[in-house]
Scaffold this motif. Structure first.
Motif, PDB file in Angstrom:
ATOM      1  N   ARG A  24      13.750   3.866   5.558  1.00  0.00           N
ATOM      2  CA  ARG A  24      12.389   4.390   5.631  1.00  0.00           C
ATOM      3  C   ARG A  24      11.713   4.348   4.275  1.00  0.00           C
ATOM      4  NH1 ARG A  24      13.594   9.111   7.299  1.00  0.00           N
ATOM      5  NH2 ARG A  24      13.521  10.104   5.258  1.00  0.00           N
ATOM      6  N   ASP A  25      12.480   4.592   3.213  1.00  0.00           N
ATOM      7  CA  ASP A  25      11.915   4.659   1.872  1.00  0.00           C
ATOM      8  C   ASP A  25      11.956   3.329   1.141  1.00  0.00           C
ATOM      9  OD1 ASP A  25      11.462   7.327   2.272  1.00  0.00           O
ATOM     10  OD2 ASP A  25      13.317   7.980   1.311  1.00  0.00           O
ATOM     11  N   LEU A  26      12.367   2.251   1.828  1.00  0.00           N
ATOM     12  CA  LEU A  26      12.530   0.952   1.175  1.00  0.00           C
ATOM     13  C   LEU A  26      11.261   0.521   0.461  1.00  0.00           C
ATOM     14  CD1 LEU A  26      14.135  -1.628   0.656  1.00  0.00           C
ATOM     15  CD2 LEU A  26      13.341  -2.475   2.861  1.00  0.00           C
ATOM     16  N   PHE A  27      10.110   0.737   1.085  1.00  0.00           N
ATOM     17  CA  PHE A  27       8.859   0.250   0.531  1.00  0.00           C
ATOM     18  C   PHE A  27       7.971   1.357  -0.020  1.00  0.00           C
ATOM     19  CE2 PHE A  27      10.128  -3.518   2.554  1.00  0.00           C
ATOM     20  CZ  PHE A  27       9.334  -4.556   2.124  1.00  0.00           C
ATOM     21  N   LEU A  28       8.292   2.614   0.252  1.00  0.00           N
ATOM     22  CA  LEU A  28       7.373   3.683  -0.082  1.00  0.00           C
ATOM     23  C   LEU A  28       7.655   4.287  -1.444  1.00  0.00           C
ATOM     24  CD1 LEU A  28       7.166   5.469   3.375  1.00  0.00           C
ATOM     25  CD2 LEU A  28       5.596   3.808   2.416  1.00  0.00           C
ATOM     26  N   ASN A  29       6.594   4.824  -2.039  1.00  0.00           N
ATOM     27  CA  ASN A  29       6.695   5.602  -3.266  1.00  0.00           C
ATOM     28  C   ASN A  29       7.349   4.831  -4.404  1.00  0.00           C
ATOM     29  OD1 ASN A  29       5.650   7.805  -1.789  1.00  0.00           O
ATOM     30  ND2 ASN A  29       7.700   8.269  -1.026  1.00  0.00           N
ATOM     31  N   GLY A  30       7.075   3.540  -4.497  1.00  0.00           N
ATOM     32  CA  GLY A  30       7.754   2.737  -5.501  1.00  0.00           C
ATOM     33  C   GLY A  30       6.915   2.364  -6.697  1.00  0.00           C
ATOM     34  N   SER A  31       5.595   2.386  -6.626  1.00  0.00           N
ATOM     35  CA  SER A  31       4.788   1.928  -7.739  1.00  0.00           C
ATOM     36  C   SER A  31       3.637   2.892  -7.983  1.00  0.00           C
ATOM     37  CB  SER A  31       4.254   0.512  -7.473  1.00  0.00           C
ATOM     38  OG  SER A  31       3.411   0.514  -6.345  1.00  0.00           O
ATOM     39  N   PRO A  32       3.235   3.047  -9.231  1.00  0.00           N
ATOM     40  CA  PRO A  32       2.166   3.996  -9.558  1.00  0.00           C
ATOM     41  C   PRO A  32       0.812   3.500  -9.091  1.00  0.00           C
ATOM     42  CG  PRO A  32       2.816   2.760 -11.504  1.00  0.00           C
ATOM     43  CD  PRO A  32       3.795   2.388 -10.425  1.00  0.00           C
ATOM     44  N   LYS A  33      -0.083   4.447  -8.884  1.00  0.00           N
ATOM     45  CA  LYS A  33      -1.445   4.117  -8.450  1.00  0.00           C
ATOM     46  C   LYS A  33      -2.188   3.405  -9.568  1.00  0.00           C
ATOM     47  CE  LYS A  33      -5.662   6.322  -6.709  1.00  0.00           C
ATOM     48  NZ  LYS A  33      -6.266   7.616  -6.297  1.00  0.00           N
ATOM     49  N   SER A 116       0.077  10.608  -2.840  1.00  0.00           N
ATOM     50  CA  SER A 116      -0.512  10.645  -4.176  1.00  0.00           C
ATOM     51  C   SER A 116      -1.911  11.245  -4.206  1.00  0.00           C
ATOM     52  CB  SER A 116      -0.544   9.239  -4.781  1.00  0.00           C
ATOM     53  OG  SER A 116      -1.138   8.323  -3.886  1.00  0.00           O
ATOM     54  N   CYS A 117      -2.358  11.787  -3.056  1.00  0.00           N
ATOM     55  CA  CYS A 117      -3.685  12.421  -3.022  1.00  0.00           C
ATOM     56  C   CYS A 117      -3.622  13.917  -3.288  1.00  0.00           C
ATOM     57  CB  CYS A 117      -4.350  12.174  -1.667  1.00  0.00           C
ATOM     58  SG  CYS A 117      -4.832  10.461  -1.400  1.00  0.00           S
ATOM     59  N   GLY A 118      -2.415  14.434  -3.422  1.00  0.00           N
ATOM     60  CA  GLY A 118      -2.267  15.857  -3.688  1.00  0.00           C
ATOM     61  C   GLY A 118      -2.843  16.696  -2.562  1.00  0.00           C
ATOM     62  N   ARG A 119      -3.657  17.682  -2.932  1.00  0.00           N
ATOM     63  CA  ARG A 119      -4.256  18.570  -1.943  1.00  0.00           C
ATOM     64  C   ARG A 119      -5.625  18.083  -1.469  1.00  0.00           C
ATOM     65  NH1 ARG A 119      -1.788  23.502  -1.438  1.00  0.00           N
ATOM     66  NH2 ARG A 119      -0.141  23.979  -2.952  1.00  0.00           N
ATOM     67  N   LYS A 120      -6.019  16.910  -1.901  1.00  0.00           N
ATOM     68  CA  LYS A 120      -7.327  16.390  -1.504  1.00  0.00           C
ATOM     69  C   LYS A 120      -7.339  16.051  -0.015  1.00  0.00           C
ATOM     70  CE  LYS A 120      -8.258  14.206  -5.994  1.00  0.00           C
ATOM     71  NZ  LYS A 120      -6.893  14.283  -6.574  1.00  0.00           N
ATOM     72  N   ASP A 121      -8.490  16.213   0.598  1.00  0.00           N
ATOM     73  CA  ASP A 121      -8.668  15.811   1.983  1.00  0.00           C
ATOM     74  C   ASP A 121      -8.621  14.281   2.061  1.00  0.00           C
ATOM     75  OD1 ASP A 121      -9.799  17.031   4.728  1.00  0.00           O
ATOM     76  OD2 ASP A 121     -10.674  15.046   4.387  1.00  0.00           O
ATOM     77  N   PRO A 122      -8.083  13.711   3.144  1.00  0.00           N
ATOM     78  CA  PRO A 122      -8.030  12.248   3.248  1.00  0.00           C
ATOM     79  C   PRO A 122      -9.398  11.575   3.135  1.00  0.00           C
ATOM     80  CG  PRO A 122      -6.639  13.250   4.916  1.00  0.00           C
ATOM     81  CD  PRO A 122      -7.387  14.367   4.263  1.00  0.00           C
ATOM     82  N   GLU A 123     -10.470  12.298   3.451  1.00  0.00           N
ATOM     83  CA  GLU A 123     -11.808  11.713   3.373  1.00  0.00           C
ATOM     84  C   GLU A 123     -12.396  11.793   1.970  1.00  0.00           C
ATOM     85  OE1 GLU A 123     -16.043  12.018   5.811  1.00  0.00           O
ATOM     86  OE2 GLU A 123     -14.221  12.862   6.687  1.00  0.00           O
ATOM     87  N   PRO A 125     -13.307  10.788  -1.545  1.00  0.00           N
ATOM     88  CA  PRO A 125     -13.372   9.409  -2.050  1.00  0.00           C
ATOM     89  C   PRO A 125     -12.357   9.082  -3.138  1.00  0.00           C
ATOM     90  CG  PRO A 125     -15.285  10.672  -2.753  1.00  0.00           C
ATOM     91  CD  PRO A 125     -14.574  11.502  -1.732  1.00  0.00           C
ATOM     92  N   THR A 126     -11.787  10.092  -3.783  1.00  0.00           N
ATOM     93  CA  THR A 126     -10.760   9.801  -4.782  1.00  0.00           C
ATOM     94  C   THR A 126      -9.401   9.525  -4.135  1.00  0.00           C
ATOM     95  OG1 THR A 126     -10.187  12.136  -5.108  1.00  0.00           O
ATOM     96  CG2 THR A 126     -11.958  11.226  -6.479  1.00  0.00           C
ATOM     97  N   CYS A 127      -9.308   9.772  -2.825  1.00  0.00           N
ATOM     98  CA  CYS A 127      -8.121   9.395  -2.047  1.00  0.00           C
ATOM     99  C   CYS A 127      -8.467   8.057  -1.396  1.00  0.00           C
ATOM    100  CB  CYS A 127      -7.815  10.463  -0.998  1.00  0.00           C
ATOM    101  SG  CYS A 127      -6.261  10.213  -0.115  1.00  0.00           S
ATOM    102  N   SER A 128      -8.009   6.982  -1.993  1.00  0.00           N
ATOM    103  CA  SER A 128      -8.512   5.649  -1.656  1.00  0.00           C
ATOM    104  C   SER A 128      -8.138   5.213  -0.245  1.00  0.00           C
ATOM    105  CB  SER A 128      -8.018   4.616  -2.671  1.00  0.00           C
ATOM    106  OG  SER A 128      -6.608   4.626  -2.751  1.00  0.00           O
ATOM    107  N   LYS A 129      -8.979   4.356   0.294  1.00  0.00           N
ATOM    108  CA  LYS A 129      -8.738   3.788   1.614  1.00  0.00           C
ATOM    109  C   LYS A 129      -9.306   2.377   1.680  1.00  0.00           C
ATOM    110  CE  LYS A 129     -10.746   7.345   2.275  1.00  0.00           C
ATOM    111  NZ  LYS A 129     -11.139   8.411   1.311  1.00  0.00           N
ATOM    112  N   LEU A 130      -8.657   1.553   2.493  1.00  0.00           N
ATOM    113  CA  LEU A 130      -8.971   0.129   2.549  1.00  0.00           C
ATOM    114  C   LEU A 130      -9.122  -0.309   3.990  1.00  0.00           C
ATOM    115  CD1 LEU A 130      -9.013  -2.776   1.173  1.00  0.00           C
ATOM    116  CD2 LEU A 130      -6.530  -2.784   1.562  1.00  0.00           C
ATOM    117  N   THR A 131     -10.201  -1.021   4.286  1.00  0.00           N
ATOM    118  CA  THR A 131     -10.376  -1.632   5.595  1.00  0.00           C
ATOM    119  C   THR A 131     -10.547  -3.136   5.422  1.00  0.00           C
ATOM    120  OG1 THR A 131     -11.385   0.329   6.592  1.00  0.00           O
ATOM    121  CG2 THR A 131     -11.814  -1.785   7.662  1.00  0.00           C
TER     122      THR A 131
END
Length: 209
Positions: A24-33, A116-123, A125-131
């Protein structure tokens, strides 16, 4: 009935082939933002670090309404991510059926599941998202790209190789045409397809193996 059979089969697989913490962790949490002002690096980081997202198609069952579905994906092997999402889908599920009738699709991933968004809401804008928007197409396993995609998917999602053969899973690829990225305040970051696929600096995009 087909949907019920699929659900039962997947439950049995989860019992018989449990996902370990290591896989499960093979790809996750491996590189800094990356720096949020480096749009290309941020977008590629989101594609590389995430293992699932929401794939939206034009519904053939709901009168052409958008239909979003949570799906697993991979953009490559560790350290070899291309930024192009590949999926392992069955036409027993609406997403694949939709794509086979109308290839228009979009795929969204968020920084939030990466922790890596901490306590920020997913919406926030400092919690990045890509479409990524484009055309969702099946690709053949008999091609070099097909073999690459299968290896990328099965490495990132080991359970997939045990999914029922009689469900006729296929590899699909999103041919990207447009990119929408939120990575800080000030609206979406301008990013061309060429910049996304060939970023000037793609540092630490590989995941920890």
């Amino acid at each position: 009935m087909a949907a019920i059979e699929l659900a039962i089969s997947l439950i049995v697989l989860l019992i018989c082939h449990p996902i370990t913490a290591e896989s499960r962790d093979l790809f996750l949490n491996g590189s800094p933002k990356p720096d949020p002002f480096d749009a290309a690096a941020t977008a590629r980081w989101l594609a590389a670090e995430n293992s699932w997202g929401v794939l939206s198609t034009i519904s053939s069952e709901f009168g052409g309404a958008p239909f979003g579905n949570v799906v697993s994906f991979s953009d490559g092997l560790p350290g070899q991510g291309l930024g192009i999402p590949y999926f392992y889908l069955t036409s027993l599920d609406p997403t694949a059926r939709d794509a086979l009738k109308d290839q228009r699709a979009s795929f969204t991933v968020s920084e939030y599941p990466l922790g890596s968004c901490g306590r920020k809401d997913p919406e926030n804008p400092t919690c990045s998202k890509l479409t990524l928007a484009g055309k969702l197409k099946p690709i053949s396993l008999d091609t070099k790209e097909g073999k690459f995609a299968e290896s990328a998917l099965f490495t990132k999602h080991p359970e997939m190789k045990y999914w029922p053969k009689n469900h006729h899973f296929q590899i699909f690829k999103l041919n990207i045409e447009n990119i929408f990225l939120i990575a800080w305040y000030g609206g979406s970051k301008p990013l061309t397809l060429d910049q996304y696929l060939h970023p000037a600096q793609v540092n630490h995009l590989s995941m920890r193996s």
